[in-house]
Design a protein around this motif. Structure first.
Motif, PDB file in Angstrom:
ATOM      1  N   ALA A 145      12.803   4.932   3.586  1.00  0.00           N
ATOM      2  CA  ALA A 145      12.264   3.554   3.309  1.00  0.00           C
ATOM      3  C   ALA A 145      10.831   3.847   2.561  1.00  0.00           C
ATOM      4  O   ALA A 145      10.225   5.006   2.647  1.00  0.00           O
ATOM      5  CB  ALA A 145      11.817   3.076   4.745  1.00  0.00           C
ATOM      6  N   VAL A 146      10.291   2.703   2.113  1.00  0.00           N
ATOM      7  CA  VAL A 146       9.139   2.838   1.366  1.00  0.00           C
ATOM      8  C   VAL A 146       7.965   2.710   2.411  1.00  0.00           C
ATOM      9  O   VAL A 146       6.817   3.415   2.232  1.00  0.00           O
ATOM     10  CB  VAL A 146       8.958   1.571   0.333  1.00  0.00           C
ATOM     11  N   ARG A 199       0.839  -1.183  -0.114  1.00  0.00           N
ATOM     12  CA  ARG A 199       0.066   0.061   0.032  1.00  0.00           C
ATOM     13  C   ARG A 199       0.771   1.295  -0.096  1.00  0.00           C
ATOM     14  O   ARG A 199       0.464   2.195  -0.665  1.00  0.00           O
ATOM     15  CB  ARG A 199      -0.651   0.049   1.304  1.00  0.00           C
ATOM     16  N   SER A 200       2.003   1.285   0.816  1.00  0.00           N
ATOM     17  CA  SER A 200       2.828   2.307   0.744  1.00  0.00           C
ATOM     18  C   SER A 200       3.578   2.485  -0.418  1.00  0.00           C
ATOM     19  O   SER A 200       3.928   3.874  -0.844  1.00  0.00           O
ATOM     20  CB  SER A 200       3.877   2.247   2.005  1.00  0.00           C
ATOM     21  N   LEU A 201       3.931   1.607  -1.021  1.00  0.00           N
ATOM     22  CA  LEU A 201       4.647   1.708  -2.432  1.00  0.00           C
ATOM     23  C   LEU A 201       3.489   2.254  -3.561  1.00  0.00           C
ATOM     24  O   LEU A 201       3.881   3.201  -3.981  1.00  0.00           O
ATOM     25  CB  LEU A 201       5.193   0.464  -2.950  1.00  0.00           C
ATOM     26  N   ILE A 202       2.414   1.729  -3.387  1.00  0.00           N
ATOM     27  CA  ILE A 202       1.322   2.320  -4.459  1.00  0.00           C
ATOM     28  C   ILE A 202       1.004   3.840  -4.209  1.00  0.00           C
ATOM     29  O   ILE A 202       1.061   4.671  -4.785  1.00  0.00           O
ATOM     30  CB  ILE A 202       0.148   1.640  -4.407  1.00  0.00           C
ATOM     31  N   PHE A 203       0.894   4.254  -2.659  1.00  0.00           N
ATOM     32  CA  PHE A 203       0.697   5.425  -2.371  1.00  0.00           C
ATOM     33  C   PHE A 203       1.741   6.485  -2.852  1.00  0.00           C
ATOM     34  O   PHE A 203       1.586   7.582  -3.316  1.00  0.00           O
ATOM     35  CB  PHE A 203       0.315   5.768  -0.863  1.00  0.00           C
ATOM     36  N   THR A 204       3.102   5.968  -2.530  1.00  0.00           N
ATOM     37  CA  THR A 204       4.114   6.971  -2.943  1.00  0.00           C
ATOM     38  C   THR A 204       4.411   7.158  -4.483  1.00  0.00           C
ATOM     39  O   THR A 204       4.504   8.157  -4.876  1.00  0.00           O
ATOM     40  CB  THR A 204       5.375   6.334  -2.386  1.00  0.00           C
ATOM     41  N   ALA A 205       4.013   6.180  -5.147  1.00  0.00           N
ATOM     42  CA  ALA A 205       4.107   6.279  -6.598  1.00  0.00           C
ATOM     43  C   ALA A 205       3.184   7.233  -7.236  1.00  0.00           C
ATOM     44  O   ALA A 205       3.246   7.965  -7.933  1.00  0.00           O
ATOM     45  CB  ALA A 205       3.833   4.856  -7.182  1.00  0.00           C
ATOM     46  N   ASN A 265       5.817  15.142  14.425  1.00  0.00           N
ATOM     47  CA  ASN A 265       6.313  13.368  15.144  1.00  0.00           C
ATOM     48  C   ASN A 265       6.285  12.540  13.651  1.00  0.00           C
ATOM     49  O   ASN A 265       5.975  11.399  13.688  1.00  0.00           O
ATOM     50  CB  ASN A 265       5.048  12.857  15.971  1.00  0.00           C
ATOM     51  N   VAL A 266       6.303  13.410  12.753  1.00  0.00           N
ATOM     52  CA  VAL A 266       5.981  12.649  11.185  1.00  0.00           C
ATOM     53  C   VAL A 266       7.076  11.481  11.029  1.00  0.00           C
ATOM     54  O   VAL A 266       6.734  10.434  10.325  1.00  0.00           O
ATOM     55  CB  VAL A 266       6.063  13.476  10.035  1.00  0.00           C
ATOM     56  N   GLY A 267       8.170  11.482  11.283  1.00  0.00           N
ATOM     57  CA  GLY A 267       9.356  10.687  11.273  1.00  0.00           C
ATOM     58  C   GLY A 267       8.846   9.468  11.893  1.00  0.00           C
ATOM     59  O   GLY A 267       9.246   8.112  11.517  1.00  0.00           O
ATOM     60  N   VAL A 268       7.910   9.339  12.667  1.00  0.00           N
ATOM     61  CA  VAL A 268       7.433   7.901  13.415  1.00  0.00           C
ATOM     62  C   VAL A 268       6.507   7.092  12.502  1.00  0.00           C
ATOM     63  O   VAL A 268       6.862   5.872  12.422  1.00  0.00           O
ATOM     64  CB  VAL A 268       6.865   8.159  14.689  1.00  0.00           C
ATOM     65  N   PHE A 269       6.147   7.877  11.611  1.00  0.00           N
ATOM     66  CA  PHE A 269       5.189   7.094  10.456  1.00  0.00           C
ATOM     67  C   PHE A 269       5.846   7.031   9.103  1.00  0.00           C
ATOM     68  O   PHE A 269       5.520   6.160   8.444  1.00  0.00           O
ATOM     69  CB  PHE A 269       3.807   7.695  10.487  1.00  0.00           C
ATOM     70  N   TRP A 270       6.605   8.133   8.724  1.00  0.00           N
ATOM     71  CA  TRP A 270       6.975   8.331   7.394  1.00  0.00           C
ATOM     72  C   TRP A 270       8.699   8.192   7.686  1.00  0.00           C
ATOM     73  O   TRP A 270       9.230   9.540   7.820  1.00  0.00           O
ATOM     74  CB  TRP A 270       6.698   9.591   6.848  1.00  0.00           C
ATOM     75  N   HIS A 325      12.747  18.597  11.252  1.00  0.00           N
ATOM     76  CA  HIS A 325      12.599  18.209   9.982  1.00  0.00           C
ATOM     77  C   HIS A 325      12.982  16.552  10.077  1.00  0.00           C
ATOM     78  O   HIS A 325      14.128  16.281  10.429  1.00  0.00           O
ATOM     79  CB  HIS A 325      13.566  18.694   8.946  1.00  0.00           C
ATOM     80  N   GLN A 326      11.797  15.629   9.801  1.00  0.00           N
ATOM     81  CA  GLN A 326      12.250  14.283  10.159  1.00  0.00           C
ATOM     82  C   GLN A 326      11.953  13.632   8.767  1.00  0.00           C
ATOM     83  O   GLN A 326      12.312  12.414   8.682  1.00  0.00           O
ATOM     84  CB  GLN A 326      11.126  13.770  11.207  1.00  0.00           C
ATOM     85  N   SER A 327      11.142  14.021   8.085  1.00  0.00           N
ATOM     86  CA  SER A 327      10.864  13.322   6.541  1.00  0.00           C
ATOM     87  C   SER A 327      10.256  14.276   5.802  1.00  0.00           C
ATOM     88  O   SER A 327       9.818  15.600   6.040  1.00  0.00           O
ATOM     89  CB  SER A 327      10.035  12.082   6.691  1.00  0.00           C
ATOM     90  N   PHE A 328       9.971  13.792   4.604  1.00  0.00           N
ATOM     91  CA  PHE A 328       9.244  14.791   3.358  1.00  0.00           C
ATOM     92  C   PHE A 328       7.863  15.215   3.859  1.00  0.00           C
ATOM     93  O   PHE A 328       7.426  16.131   3.436  1.00  0.00           O
ATOM     94  CB  PHE A 328       9.362  13.996   2.051  1.00  0.00           C
ATOM     95  N   PHE A 329       7.313  14.198   4.709  1.00  0.00           N
ATOM     96  CA  PHE A 329       5.934  14.807   5.168  1.00  0.00           C
ATOM     97  C   PHE A 329       5.727  15.806   6.005  1.00  0.00           C
ATOM     98  O   PHE A 329       4.767  16.407   6.032  1.00  0.00           O
ATOM     99  CB  PHE A 329       5.231  13.356   5.945  1.00  0.00           C
ATOM    100  N   ASP A 330       6.611  16.202   6.817  1.00  0.00           N
ATOM    101  CA  ASP A 330       6.515  17.480   7.442  1.00  0.00           C
ATOM    102  C   ASP A 330       6.710  18.706   6.683  1.00  0.00           C
ATOM    103  O   ASP A 330       5.891  19.660   6.794  1.00  0.00           O
ATOM    104  CB  ASP A 330       7.501  17.494   8.800  1.00  0.00           C
ATOM    105  N   ILE A 331       7.437  18.732   5.524  1.00  0.00           N
ATOM    106  CA  ILE A 331       7.245  19.507   4.432  1.00  0.00           C
ATOM    107  C   ILE A 331       5.945  19.833   3.776  1.00  0.00           C
ATOM    108  O   ILE A 331       5.718  20.742   3.782  1.00  0.00           O
ATOM    109  CB  ILE A 331       8.627  19.433   3.435  1.00  0.00           C
ATOM    110  N   ILE A 332       5.596  18.503   3.508  1.00  0.00           N
ATOM    111  CA  ILE A 332       4.112  18.620   2.953  1.00  0.00           C
ATOM    112  C   ILE A 332       3.077  19.178   3.816  1.00  0.00           C
ATOM    113  O   ILE A 332       2.464  20.112   3.326  1.00  0.00           O
ATOM    114  CB  ILE A 332       3.774  17.127   2.682  1.00  0.00           C
TER     115      ILE A 332
END
Length: 245
Positions: free
Chosen positions: A194-195, A9-15, A185-190, A79-86
């Motif tokens: 990693a995919v 699911r994560s791979l499809i979502f990211t793509a 806390n986004v790095g806990v989930f994203w 800044h923990q991952s791309f998701f905090d930027i988003i």
């Protein structure tokens, strides 16, 4: 079996999230070429899409806490991952970044980043990067908006300690504007590299603004204290065990 299904699911979502950049960039391009409002609209549309699809494709909800900064402020963000930027870009009216110079050449992303007023610097040359940032401020070339800077200079995984760099304090002095600490806390989930995306509630929290005029050493200590303490609290809320604090 559950992990493998979530990984798929994560791979499809990211793509699909990255693929959606292309049609959205094309749709908003005419507007963005004649007005920066079009570029910001494109950023808001794409980040909204990512947040929405994350919520039902991988079970990753997202939430913004605290008053959303407006006007001429600087955001000192964890800044923990791309998701905090988003998440941050999604809610700020006119977001712009101090970004590493190499991103200028990224397809689509690089052009839109420059269009919304992001400032590219050579992160590998610390002194030159600070000088370039200060020159941009003093020259008046910075576009009005909310300037986002990551005081640690890079993505930092949950539980990892990394020093706060002096560049954020120098900009605080030069800008003479309030600075809003932002925890997450986004790095806990994203994770960074990693995919797999973990379901849960990713949070970005804006704290009370730090007004201009503090001594630089006191300011840097204050930013670090607020961002780290609130990020630790948000990660604990997400079930992440605190390490090394």
């Amino acid at each position: 079996m559950g992990y493998a299904f979530q990984w798929l699911r994560s791979l499809i979502f990211t793509a699909q999230a990255y693929a959606m950049m292309v049609p959205m960039a094309v749709v908003f391009l005419p507007w963005a070429m004649v007005s920066r409002k079009g570029a910001w609209a494109a950023v808001h549309a794409w980040t909204s899409w990512v947040r929405w699809t994350a919520s039902w494709m991988i079970g990753l909800k997202s939430e913004i806490r605290g008053p959303i900064p407006e006007g001429e402020v600087m955001i000192a963000a964890k800044h923990q991952s791309f998701f905090d930027i988003i998440l941050i870009c999604n809610v700020l009216p006119r977001p712009k970044f101090i970004m590493k110079k190499q991103l200028v050449w990224a397809p689509i992303l690089g052009w839109y980043a420059l269009r919304i007023g992001c400032v590219p610097v050579d992160r590998g040359r610390r002194g030159a990067a600070i000088k370039a940032m200060v020159e941009q401020v003093n020259s008046g070339k910075l576009e009005p908006g909310q300037l986002i800077i990551f005081p640690q200079g890079t993505r930092v995984a949950p539980g990892v300690k990394q020093d706060y760099k002096v560049g954020v304090a120098v900009l605080y002095q030069e800008l003479g504007a309030p600075v809003v600490p932002a925890a997450c806390n986004v790095g806990v989930f994203w994770p960074r590299h990693a995919v797999y995306r973990k379901p849960g509630l990713a949070v970005v929290e804006f704290g009370p603004p730090i007004e201009p005029g503090m001594p630089l050493r006191d300011f840097l200590g204050r930013v670090e204290q607020v961002v780290e303490e609130r990020s630790d609290a948000l990660m604990a809320e997400a079930g992440f065990p605190q390490i090394g604090r």
